[in-house]
Design a protein around this motif. Sequence first.
Motif, PDB file in Angstrom:
ATOM      1  N   ALA A 179       0.786  -1.233   0.000  1.00  0.00           N
ATOM      2  CA  ALA A 179       0.000   0.000   0.000  1.00  0.00           C
ATOM      3  C   ALA A 179       0.818   1.284   0.000  1.00  0.00           C
ATOM      4  O   ALA A 179       0.443   2.234  -0.687  1.00  0.00           O
ATOM      5  CB  ALA A 179      -0.958  -0.001   1.188  1.00  0.00           C
ATOM      6  N   PRO A 180       1.902   1.395   0.785  1.00  0.00           N
ATOM      7  CA  PRO A 180       2.597   2.690   0.794  1.00  0.00           C
ATOM      8  C   PRO A 180       2.981   3.180  -0.602  1.00  0.00           C
ATOM      9  O   PRO A 180       2.788   4.361  -0.923  1.00  0.00           O
ATOM     10  CB  PRO A 180       3.821   2.420   1.671  1.00  0.00           C
ATOM     11  CG  PRO A 180       3.367   1.357   2.621  1.00  0.00           C
ATOM     12  CD  PRO A 180       2.488   0.468   1.783  1.00  0.00           C
ATOM     13  N   ALA A 181       3.502   2.298  -1.434  1.00  0.00           N
ATOM     14  CA  ALA A 181       3.891   2.709  -2.787  1.00  0.00           C
ATOM     15  C   ALA A 181       2.678   3.118  -3.604  1.00  0.00           C
ATOM     16  O   ALA A 181       2.720   4.102  -4.364  1.00  0.00           O
ATOM     17  CB  ALA A 181       4.643   1.574  -3.481  1.00  0.00           C
ATOM     18  N   ALA A 182       1.565   2.380  -3.460  1.00  0.00           N
ATOM     19  CA  ALA A 182       0.359   2.696  -4.225  1.00  0.00           C
ATOM     20  C   ALA A 182      -0.244   4.029  -3.786  1.00  0.00           C
ATOM     21  O   ALA A 182      -0.704   4.829  -4.617  1.00  0.00           O
ATOM     22  CB  ALA A 182      -0.666   1.574  -4.069  1.00  0.00           C
ATOM     23  N   GLU A 226      -4.868  -0.426   5.652  1.00  0.00           N
ATOM     24  CA  GLU A 226      -5.682  -1.500   5.068  1.00  0.00           C
ATOM     25  C   GLU A 226      -5.984  -1.334   3.580  1.00  0.00           C
ATOM     26  O   GLU A 226      -6.871  -1.991   3.052  1.00  0.00           O
ATOM     27  CB  GLU A 226      -6.998  -1.687   5.847  1.00  0.00           C
ATOM     28  CG  GLU A 226      -6.796  -2.149   7.285  1.00  0.00           C
ATOM     29  CD  GLU A 226      -6.347  -3.604   7.432  1.00  0.00           C
ATOM     30  OE1 GLU A 226      -6.423  -4.353   6.439  1.00  0.00           O
ATOM     31  OE2 GLU A 226      -5.919  -3.974   8.541  1.00  0.00           O
ATOM     32  N   VAL A 227      -5.217  -0.487   2.891  1.00  0.00           N
ATOM     33  CA  VAL A 227      -5.287  -0.482   1.425  1.00  0.00           C
ATOM     34  C   VAL A 227      -4.605  -1.755   0.925  1.00  0.00           C
ATOM     35  O   VAL A 227      -3.509  -2.102   1.370  1.00  0.00           O
ATOM     36  CB  VAL A 227      -4.596   0.763   0.843  1.00  0.00           C
ATOM     37  CG1 VAL A 227      -4.508   0.672  -0.681  1.00  0.00           C
ATOM     38  CG2 VAL A 227      -5.345   2.021   1.266  1.00  0.00           C
ATOM     39  N   CYS A 228      -5.257  -2.439   0.010  1.00  0.00           N
ATOM     40  CA  CYS A 228      -4.733  -3.710  -0.511  1.00  0.00           C
ATOM     41  C   CYS A 228      -4.666  -3.618  -2.038  1.00  0.00           C
ATOM     42  O   CYS A 228      -5.631  -3.967  -2.733  1.00  0.00           O
ATOM     43  CB  CYS A 228      -5.637  -4.849  -0.061  1.00  0.00           C
ATOM     44  SG  CYS A 228      -5.017  -6.493  -0.437  1.00  0.00           S
ATOM     45  N   PRO A 229      -3.571  -3.111  -2.591  1.00  0.00           N
ATOM     46  CA  PRO A 229      -3.492  -2.845  -4.030  1.00  0.00           C
ATOM     47  C   PRO A 229      -3.821  -4.020  -4.945  1.00  0.00           C
ATOM     48  O   PRO A 229      -4.389  -3.797  -6.024  1.00  0.00           O
ATOM     49  CB  PRO A 229      -2.042  -2.372  -4.209  1.00  0.00           C
ATOM     50  CG  PRO A 229      -1.702  -1.746  -2.902  1.00  0.00           C
ATOM     51  CD  PRO A 229      -2.369  -2.633  -1.880  1.00  0.00           C
TER      52      PRO A 229
END
Length: 295
Positions: free
Chosen positions: A45-48, A268-271
């Motif tokens: 997630a951090p990169a996205a 909790e972002v799940c690319p």
Amino acid sequence: MAATPTFALPSGFLGLGRGEAGARFTVAGIPFDLGTTNRPGARMAPAAIRAASRMLVDGDNPVTWRDPAALGISDIGDFAIALGDIPASLALIERQAASMGHLVALGGDHTVTLALLRALSRRLGGPLGLVHFDAHVDTWPDNFGQVLAHGSVFFHAVEEGLVDPAGMVQVGIRSPVGRAIHDWGTARGITVITAEEVHLSSPAAVAERIRAVIGARPAYLSFDIDALDPAFAPGTGTPEVGGLATWQAMGILHRLGGLDWRGMDVVEVCPPFDHAELTALAAASVAWAYLSLFD
């Protein structure tokens, strides 16, 4: 407007290059998802979120008329974790966060919030007020026998005295939950605003309820992206239908200026399950809206 096209900006948050700690606001990624109980992938997630945040650099926030990129922000990259080891990772995250000033953390699953609250509460010398957006209460004492996981974060935060439950409000709650788990939190004074209550109310009214709970306490914002309905944030590990629309969440956040904010995370972002960067952009916009609260 940025002199460089958004797609060609550096890969840091809001198109920043890699910086050093010590700025007014420090952005750090936490690529950790060992605490998930359903779909993994939040480590990406951090990169996205950083990539999607480049859509937010063309000027001021038109609600607050502030440009977060002009505040003095440094994106220091990602925290180190102990691969495959939850307790060691939390200890390592806590040590890294302890030296930060005003931290904006890009998770990662919600387990990381426990380490961030430990660091901040100990640095401030007392419990924090907490604004917690989520579909889930995250106050289970354990998750399928795992004591440290993303669904037990706020059980431990309350038990350890990191947050003041009388100054804690949860927004967007709607997942299945045992009555005993729900009642454990409310018995300690946690205010729960369900997703249905948000739908039947307004962002202004919800923000006023939050402000009344937080008062003058030092406060922390933890935003689980699954507070949003999967229609607006499909890329998350434990989606729940009936959630907030993006406009509702942004409308609430824009009305929370003036509180004694000390830090925040979006988690909790799940690319791998995202579509067209909808979830990553929503998460980046949450952090951008938070930073828009400051002069």
